[in-house]
Motif scaffolding. Structure first.
Motif, short mmCIF file in Angstrom:
data_model
loop_
_atom_site.label_atom_id
_atom_site.label_comp_id
_atom_site.label_asym_id
_atom_site.label_seq_id
_atom_site.Cartn_x
_atom_site.Cartn_y
_atom_site.Cartn_z
N VAL B 142 0.87 -1.17 0.00
CA VAL B 142 0.00 0.00 0.00
C VAL B 142 0.91 1.23 0.00
O VAL B 142 1.73 1.39 0.91
N VAL B 143 0.75 2.06 -1.03
CA VAL B 143 1.64 3.23 -1.13
C VAL B 143 0.78 4.48 -1.35
O VAL B 143 0.56 4.90 -2.49
N PRO B 144 0.27 5.06 -0.28
CA PRO B 144 -0.52 6.28 -0.44
C PRO B 144 0.35 7.54 -0.30
O PRO B 144 1.16 7.64 0.62
N VAL B 145 0.15 8.45 -1.23
CA VAL B 145 0.88 9.72 -1.19
C VAL B 145 -0.15 10.83 -1.30
O VAL B 145 -1.00 10.79 -2.20
N ALA B 146 -0.11 11.79 -0.39
CA ALA B 146 -1.09 12.88 -0.45
C ALA B 146 -0.41 14.22 -0.21
O ALA B 146 0.44 14.34 0.68
N HIS B 147 -0.82 15.18 -1.01
CA HIS B 147 -0.41 16.56 -0.79
C HIS B 147 -1.65 17.37 -0.47
O HIS B 147 -2.60 17.38 -1.27
N ILE B 148 -1.60 18.01 0.66
CA ILE B 148 -2.82 18.67 1.15
C ILE B 148 -2.54 20.15 1.33
O ILE B 148 -1.52 20.53 1.94
N GLU B 149 -3.46 20.96 0.85
CA GLU B 149 -3.33 22.41 1.06
C GLU B 149 -4.57 22.88 1.82
O GLU B 149 -5.69 22.64 1.37
#
Lengths: 250, 308
Positions: B142-149
């Motif tokens: 499982v490889v989740p990547v998130a960029h949150i602004e």
């Protein structure tokens, strides 16, 4: 009938003799107190009876209902019906009050949680879903621990300083819970240095510096304790040799 | 056919009886959208890819979505790759909560990658609860990547839970940039067994005045499982506040590492961290054992509490 017998138990930690050839008999179905000044060895005795890992290297023997429990682990002793309420109960982050009580309960019905909370004076709707963590006061945690013990329906309960860190209302509820335990046939051992707690006992043992100094009816021990131990005039060095002491509830 | 797959996916996450098709939802198996339902103010535009699904999700300005939006990402075969690309925008003063389930019930060798760009507008609210359901024996990556602004005054919370089945490998990387008065809360609760490997990197950059962040990670590892947690908060603005909390219980030959990084670039900002790694607390253990639980039962209950 003797439920618990301490036979010539000594415990040395590093170079200190914490319990010194202690012999005691606890009678089934009574509330009995082990009283003494700070550092007398009371909590050590409770931990040793419960079989906590740091208190297993003692000499002498402990008999529960006539059989040695010296080589039994904590959980094995608990399954015989022995339990301990700590002076400062543990905190369990994330564990709900209901889970904590049910883990110990003989009757796994969820209604048991509410019944036990009511018995220690805590409103079930307010407490059953709370966590047994730092959001509870010391008094609340003590009562929740007692609720778990009530749910366990133990044969022998060791209550270490049941009044420590609790307010007046909480201590009254704790005393009520002690009465419930007695009515249910449990043997209660109060570990205390408080005269108020001592009053609740049918019988008492006075220990000092790991030695049994005296035992007898609570009023007699109370008189001695109040007169000679509060404050301790001889820095926890007993005046009386334990060899002279014998007896118990007959 | 699609209905059967929907049923199978919902059953694998124990929702087959309670799921209401009229609630807003998006159900995906591998690279196929099996079912979706939109409500007023919520726009979902999924698009199939050769190895997954790309989806745009938007909540219009000022709209408050009353019930949680269900997202279900499944990969039912034993082997395969699923690539999810999410572009999420919660417009100003909008409000939404997501209930996400990722399920790989038959996994032997499965890879689930997620890339998310998330924008939460001024005074908007976004919460995302994600529960993973893995098989007991298979290997899942499982490889989740998130960029949150986060815009001014926005509130963002995410909670990741993987407690049942084997983790396999999880390599999570979430980064959040917070504007004035916004709040970011990221929690992860994971139980690793056998040779599972858990790698978490969560970062929050507190750029705006009065912005706040809490990074909370609770992990348990047993057997030969390993966990490495890198939590980072950088506070650049006045009155920014942050807290990093990492608790890890290890058993057997498990290995846990926590690397909290706190950096404060403004004298009026304040960031704290606490990390506790070790075996089960002996007093907790003894208390439960003194109620008749075996050591194993007591440890399980303590871990259940920590990961609850």
């Amino acid at each position: 009938m003797v439920i618990l017998e301490i036979q010539d138990v000594s415990l040395q930690v590093n170079s200190s003799l914490i319990l010194n050839h202690l012999s005691m008999e606890f009678q089934a179905g009574y509330v009995q107190a082990v009283v003494g000044p700070n550092g007398a060895g009371k909590s050590t005795l409770a931990s040793l009876i419960m079989g906590l890992p740091d208190y297993r290297q003692h000499t002498g023997d402990i008999l529960f209902e006539g059989k040695s429990i010296k080589n039994l682990n904590v959980d094995e002793r608990a399954r015989l019906g022995i339990t301990l309420a700590w002076q400062e109960p543990a905190r369990f982050e994330g564990l709900k009050v209901s889970q904590f009580i049910l883990a110990a309960a003989k009757n796994k019905d969820k209604k048991e949680v509410d019944r036990m909370l009511e018995m220690v004076g805590l409103e079930p709707a307010r407490y059953r879903s709370r966590e047994v963590d730092k959001t509870l006061s010391g008094g609340e945690r003590k009562r929740i621990e007692l609720a778990s013990i009530l749910a366990m329906r133990p044969r022998l309960v060791l209550l270490d300083e049941p009044d420590s860190g609790v307010d007046i209302e909480a201590i009254d509820r704790i005393f009520e819970a002690i009465n419930h335990l007695k009515q249910d046939g449990s043997t209660v051992v109060l570990i205390t240095h408080s005269p108020k707690v001592l009053e609740k006992a049918d019988y008492a043992f006075l220990i000092c510096h790991g030695l049994l100094v005296d035992q007898g009816e609570t009023t007699k021990i109370m008189e001695y304790f109040r007169g000679k131990c509060l404050p301790c005039p001889h820095q926890n060095v007993p005046e009386i040799n334990s060899a002279a002491v014998s007896g118990g509830i007959r | 056919m699609k209905e059967d797959l929907v049923e199978e996916i919902l059953e694998s996450v124990n929702l087959h009886r309670s799921f209401n098709k009229n609630t807003p939802h998006l159900i995906i198996n591998a690279n196929e959208v099996l079912s979706s339902h939109q409500v007023e103010g919520l726009i979902m535009e999924p698009e199939g890819l050769p190895d997954g699904v790309k989806a745009k999700l938007r909540v219009k300005e000022g709209v408050k979505i009353g019930s949680p939006v269900h997202l279900c990402f499944g990969l039912l075969p034993e082997r395969g790759v699923q690539h999810i690309i999410m572009d999420i925008e919660i417009e100003d003063e909008a409000e939404v909560s997501f209930m996400a389930h990722c399920t790989f019930p038959n996994a032997v060798d499965v890879e689930h990658r997620m890339e998310a760009q998330i924008k939460v507008g001024r005074l908007a609210r976004y919460s995302y609860f994600e529960r993973h359901w893995h098989s007991d024996e298979g290997l899942v990556k499982v490889v989740p990547v998130a960029h949150i602004e986060l815009g001014e005054g926005a509130r963002f919370s995410t909670e990741f839970e993987l407690l049942k089945g084997r983790v396999g490998l999880i390599d999570m990387d979430y980064r959040t940039v917070c504007q004035a008065g916004s709040l970011a809360e990221m929690k992860a609760r994971i139980f690793g067994r056998k040779d599972d490997l858990i790698k978490i990197r969560e970062a929050a950059q507190l750029q705006g005045e009065g912005s706040r962040a809490a990074l909370i990670t609770h992990i348990a590892v047993k057997n030969q499982a390993q966990a490495e947690i890198n939590n980072e908060i950088i506070a650049e603005a006045p009155l920014a506040r942050g807290h990093v909390d990492c608790k890890e219980i290890i058993q057997d030959n498990g290995i846990a590492r926590a690397v909290p990084v706190v950096e404060v670039r403004n004298p009026k900002a304040h960031v704290t961290h606490e990390a506790a790694i070790g075996s089960v607390d002996s007093k907790q253990l003894q208390t439960l054992m003194s109620r008749g639980l075996s050591e194993e039962e007591a440890v399980d209950l303590i871990i259940e509490g920590l990961l609850s």
